[in-house]
Enzyme design. Structure first.
Site, short mmCIF file in Angstrom:
data_model
loop_
_atom_site.label_atom_id
_atom_site.label_comp_id
_atom_site.label_asym_id
_atom_site.label_seq_id
_atom_site.Cartn_x
_atom_site.Cartn_y
_atom_site.Cartn_z
N HIS A 115 0.80 -1.24 0.00
CA HIS A 115 0.00 0.00 0.00
C HIS A 115 0.82 1.29 0.00
O HIS A 115 0.45 2.28 0.63
CB HIS A 115 -0.95 -0.01 1.18
CG HIS A 115 -2.04 -1.03 1.09
ND1 HIS A 115 -2.45 -1.57 -0.10
CD2 HIS A 115 -2.80 -1.60 2.06
CE1 HIS A 115 -3.43 -2.45 0.13
NE2 HIS A 115 -3.66 -2.49 1.43
N HIS A 185 -9.48 2.32 -0.61
CA HIS A 185 -9.51 1.25 0.39
C HIS A 185 -10.71 1.40 1.33
O HIS A 185 -10.60 1.16 2.53
CB HIS A 185 -8.20 1.25 1.18
CG HIS A 185 -7.83 -0.07 1.77
ND1 HIS A 185 -8.58 -0.70 2.73
CD2 HIS A 185 -6.77 -0.88 1.53
CE1 HIS A 185 -8.00 -1.84 3.08
NE2 HIS A 185 -6.90 -1.98 2.35
N GLU A 319 -11.46 -3.62 -3.54
CA GLU A 319 -10.42 -2.71 -4.04
C GLU A 319 -10.11 -3.06 -5.49
O GLU A 319 -9.49 -4.08 -5.77
CB GLU A 319 -9.16 -2.84 -3.18
CG GLU A 319 -9.38 -2.62 -1.69
CD GLU A 319 -8.30 -3.30 -0.86
OE1 GLU A 319 -7.12 -2.93 -1.02
OE2 GLU A 319 -8.63 -4.21 -0.08
#
Length: 354
Positions: A115, A185, A319
């Site tokens: 991420h 997210h 996602e």
């Protein structure tokens, strides 16, 4: 400040929402369409702070997990509704090669990258401007930030449609060959955040293939069939129906944490989720080749909005993305962006009730 609304356009308003530790002013934008649907977006990390949609009785509830104050978003949080990048999901070994040159990025998940690193796009103040039906956020990621090559100029636009869709458009350009994978997210609970777990939600994902992973959830490079397994959502199943099955991929993920391989090009259906209790339905469409289903397996004692405490599986994520560890898997759709090219991606979360 606000943009005047026409009968067809969503109204957009903004207010000061606090300051970062460095003293930068953060704004909160409220988007509202003619049907009463409302989205609140902040330019700190591009978080979807609130998303209010109607149920089958016309009652509105906030269907995304999050916090009441900027201070909570500035503190440690589990990526509640943020822009995730420069590379969403995992990069194995926190390294990859482009044109034979090896690049090392931040290892923030054991030996792997996830991420965007320690200070990813979720921890950046984005420039913001109001646009018709929404807000456009922009951020320039410096060459070498978190180890990624190239200066990456990004824009992410959130707009609210009149048919109750929250549309997210991503664009990026670079001055050196680099990799990019951007997503949002958001954790959804269609009964309303704080209402408990999402195990009764019914989910459909129109593919019977995933990218296989190892025990560290790093893709092996294989695309495998899940037809007839507890990961198969080609027909509707409650999220909780098979989540505890003794099935290796579910054991590895401690529940659902898997990238589904979507067929076709262009805008396509990625998933449909329905909450039988409220009647709310969320349809996800995207131009991306994959969608990661994550069922909040690691949530624990998170103090959220309105005094609500979020626990394991109180929200789920869909996602939209390129596949995890694509920089190290040449057979996967490419995530390499080169000078002169433009990365573009669109995802729409659309809501109805039945």
């Amino acid at each position: 400040m606000s943009i005047p609304s026409s009968p067809q356009a969503a109204s957009v308003e903004s207010v000061a929402w606090g300051k970062t530790a460095a003293g930068e002013e953060v704004k909160l934008f409220t988007l509202r369409n003619a049907n009463g649907m409302e989205a609140k977006i902040t330019n700190w990390g591009g978080y979807i702070v609130s998303l209010k949609v109607a149920d089958k009785k016309g009652q509105f509830a906030d269907v995304v997990l999050g916090f009441d104050s900027l201070e909570d978003y500035l503190a440690k949080n589990p990526f509640f509704g943020c822009i995730t990048g420069r590379y969403a999901n995992r990069i194995g070994g926190a390294k990859f090669k482009i044109d034979g040159v090896e690049h090392h990025v931040t290892a923030n998940s054991g030996k792997n990258h996830i991420h965007g690193g320690k200070l990813g796009f979720d921890k950046k103040l984005w420039n913001a401007k109001e646009i018709t039906d929404g807000v456009e956020l922009s951020y320039t990621s410096a060459d070498g930030e978190e180890g990624f090559p190239g200066e990456l100029k990004c824009t992410v636009s959130y707009t609210l449609t009149q048919d109750n869709g929250l549309r997210i458009d991503y664009k990026a350009t670079t001055n050196k060959p680099t990799v990019v994978n951007l997503t949002n997210h958001a954790y959804f609970n269609l009964s309303g955040e704080g209402s408990g777990d999402i195990l009764g939600h019914e989910l459909t994902i129109p593919t019977d293939q995933i990218t296989a992973t190892d025990d560290d959830l790093i893709t092996t490079g294989e695309i495998v069939s899940i037809k007839g397994t507890p990961l198969d959502f080609t027909t509707p199943h409650a999220i909780g129906e098979r989540i505890g099955a003794d099935y290796k991929p579910l054991v590895q993920g401690i529940g659902y944490d898997h990238n589904y391989v979507l067929a076709g090009s262009g805008m396509k259906l990625a998933a449909t989720a329905k909450d039988p209790a409220s009647g709310r339905v969320m349809t996800v469409r995207t131009t991306e080749p994959g969608v990661q289903l994550y069922t909040g397996n690691h949530l624990k004692e998170v103090n959220g909005k309105g005094g609500h405490v979020y626990q394991k599986r109180h929200g789920f994520c869909l996602e939209t993305q390129h596949y995890p560890d694509s920089p190290n898997k040449p057979a996967f759709p490419s995530v390499i962006l080169r000078p002169g090219e433009t990365f573009q991606s669109t995802t729409i979360y659309q809501f109805s009730a039945e």
